[in-house]
Design an enzyme around this catalytic site. Sequence first.
Site, PDB file in Angstrom:
ATOM      1  N   GLU A   1       0.829  -1.205   0.000  1.00 38.38           N
ATOM      2  CA  GLU A   1       0.000   0.000   0.000  1.00 38.38           C
ATOM      3  C   GLU A   1       0.867   1.260   0.000  1.00 38.38           C
ATOM      4  O   GLU A   1       0.376   2.369   0.085  1.00 38.38           O
ATOM      5  CB  GLU A   1      -0.924   0.007   1.225  1.00 38.38           C
ATOM      6  CG  GLU A   1      -2.159  -0.861   1.068  1.00 38.38           C
ATOM      7  CD  GLU A   1      -1.833  -2.317   0.776  1.00 38.38           C
ATOM      8  OE1 GLU A   1      -1.121  -2.928   1.586  1.00 38.38           O
ATOM      9  OE2 GLU A   1      -2.258  -2.836  -0.270  1.00 38.38           O
TER      10      GLU A   1
ATOM     11  N   ASN B   1      -0.391  -7.532  -3.988  1.00 37.57           N
ATOM     12  CA  ASN B   1      -0.994  -6.653  -4.991  1.00 37.57           C
ATOM     13  C   ASN B   1       0.029  -5.741  -5.657  1.00 37.57           C
ATOM     14  O   ASN B   1       0.974  -5.292  -5.033  1.00 37.57           O
ATOM     15  CB  ASN B   1      -2.085  -5.787  -4.346  1.00 37.57           C
ATOM     16  CG  ASN B   1      -1.529  -4.834  -3.304  1.00 37.57           C
ATOM     17  OD1 ASN B   1      -1.166  -5.244  -2.213  1.00 37.57           O
ATOM     18  ND2 ASN B   1      -1.419  -3.567  -3.636  1.00 37.57           N
TER      19      ASN B   1
ATOM     20  N   ASP C   1      -7.281  -5.736  -5.291  1.00 37.25           N
ATOM     21  CA  ASP C   1      -6.400  -5.978  -4.137  1.00 37.25           C
ATOM     22  C   ASP C   1      -6.433  -7.428  -3.664  1.00 37.25           C
ATOM     23  O   ASP C   1      -6.469  -7.692  -2.469  1.00 37.25           O
ATOM     24  CB  ASP C   1      -6.722  -5.029  -2.966  1.00 37.25           C
ATOM     25  CG  ASP C   1      -5.696  -5.152  -1.838  1.00 37.25           C
ATOM     26  OD1 ASP C   1      -4.505  -5.341  -2.156  1.00 37.25           O
ATOM     27  OD2 ASP C   1      -6.077  -5.072  -0.668  1.00 37.25           O
TER      28      ASP C   1
END
Lengths: 600, 150
Positions: free
Chosen positions: A199, A283, A325
């Site tokens: 992230e 991801n 994701d």
Amino acid sequence: MKPSKRLFAWAVLLTGTAGVLGAGAAYANDELEKMSQDPKQWVMPAGDYANQRHTKLTQITTENVHKLHPVWTFSTGVLRGHEGGPLVVGDMMYVHTPFPNKVFALDLNNEGRIVWAYEPKQDPNVIPVMCCDTVNRGVAYGEGMIFLHQADTTLVALDAKTGKVAWSVKDDDPAKGATGTSAPLVVKDKVLVGVSGGEFGVQGHMTAYNIKDGSVAWRAYSEGPDDQILFDPDKTMAMGKPVGKDSSLKTWEGDQWKIGGGATWGWISYDPKLNLVYYGSGNPSTWNPSQRPGDNKWSMTVFARDPDTGMAKWVYQMTPHDEWDYDGINEMILADTKVHGKETKALVHFDRNGFAYVLDRETGALLEANKYDPAVNWATKVDLTTGRPEVVAQYSTDHNGPDHNTKGVCPAALGSKDEQPASYDPQTHMFYVPTNHVCMDYEPYKVTYTAGQPYVGATLSMFPPKGDNHLGNFIAYDVNEGKIVWSDHETFSVWSGALTTPTGVAFYGTLDGDLKAVDAKTGKLLYKFKTPSGIIGNVNAFEHNGKEYIAVLSGVGGWAGIGMAAGLTGDTDGLGAVGAYKSLSNYTQLGGVLTVFSVE
Amino acid sequence: MNFDRVSRFAFAAALSLGFVSLAGLTSNRAARADDTKPYVIENGRVDKHVFNGYRRYGDNCLRCHGPNATGSSYAPDLTDSLKHMTKEQVEETIINGRMDVNTANQNVMPAFGTNPDVVENLDDIYAYLKARSDGALGRGRPKQIGEDDD
């Protein structure tokens, strides 16, 4: 035959180049492998290299499990989410915590007295760059040392007897959003460790450190040029063919791969006979798919690598060009089992994307990919010849584009299952899987990359599938037939690692705090006990002085603690029902406690 | 060069200019400027500021303060916090962060002072949070005024 010959050749080669180290290497491998086969101990995160989470102890059975009760407990003194579980090595138990990442060595001969405690000094500024709470999934053991992967990515080797630091290395840089949450794995003379930060736009990597001194043996990135990802264009295979030159670079625009994610924060498994380690990548960064055209290889990928050199033998990308994701980091369970009636050296992987993948773990051939939650709707199926999912346009956040709210995608970003590892019973050949039963609306939008700042670019809301008001299931899954055998509903996601016994009991924990034992054949509840806090830890078994024990960490938190603390909702489906607003905070509160159970 | 950023920036600048010149007029914009009710919600639909705030919240705050700003296992429920905090206090907390790290707690609210996605959208984030806190806005993704039904 062939693999062991190769192994031997390698050992000779290594001894030739680095004599002393080579000898140590062979020893570490043998010792740890042997220890992992002793059911009295629990010497690695999943209990064994195959990640089966299956004990061979037989004292606790379907008949007597109702007599299970806590025999001792231990408070870690840390409040936030407690993932992973303790190790048992000889007469010692090693318990870890989330940030500040304490480690306690408890003497099982002396009523759990603390023999030593270790608490690293870490800059608290690492806390806000951890995506989903300050979790840590446990320590590893090898050659008389305990290996701890700290939040700030430091890998530290501690003397297992004294807690004294033998060596310490920094794996990556939290200022760029790289953090440590995963459990290391000791393989031969190396300790392998992954990285978190999908992230924050990290370039994910798996790194092998030499046990002796912490020097780097190899580092393999998830994306980048061939020499960074340790691919041989002619020998590394994908779907039965060599990957070719620049297999990763070709699937990214410009140098986006440098901030491409593919973090490696899950579990690692190892097949000593094939001499291969297996793990998955997460991801691609950002969550906004239109911002990173291409397949984004090798994010969302199963890697099979040679632990000695790091070179990839085969790869398989589950979710090319991710739009939801669906990190591919869940555990790879190595099982010799029947697939469509045929005896197979299988790798079984319950992916976040809702498909249960079965591959030939020697060749990487894709044998089966079936949904393990009927709610899964983003793809109709996986084409077994191309390996690609057949994506449904309605649920494609890339097709619908940025600034469009794509509704009702199942599963949600937390996946049909997240890191919480499943168990495999080699007797019944059945898999026991803790799952999430959650869907989402997903709206991507453009973001800019700033080092150390979130690089997310999507907003989402989560809710149970239409018509349901439970958020989790604990299921038994049959790989031979490719189907769910039974499914127990749970109020919340099941975020705890499972354990099975040869006596037909399956254990797991619930987010509202119960340790549950069910009949592995039918799923019937046999026992439950409400621990002090929600369980996101993994259930372990060990034996001491002739008695079998079950151990589990409670301490609610993690992503589940974020998503469900105050309940879930969607704006789509008229979920006025109280069911959707059930909030976890009404059931349980924070606090890390280890609870140890027995039947006597 | 990032077009989105430029246009958003230009838009924010235009808005604050507009706000200055419109101050005192009884228009929607002026109503929006009211610190006690810094949002426009018509028939359950929100203006673009609240919507933008919702999104910026989702990108930067949700992973700690939870969906709908209702808190997580370790970060406070902001629909409650905003009942007790002034706009200045909220903004100060967002810009400079806060740390409560000791033997009992490991709570860190990061400083967003250097994050343009947050700093440039502070008013909108506040508007979204305030609307949630006042009970003027429900859970989930809000619909925008003028947005199609589907």
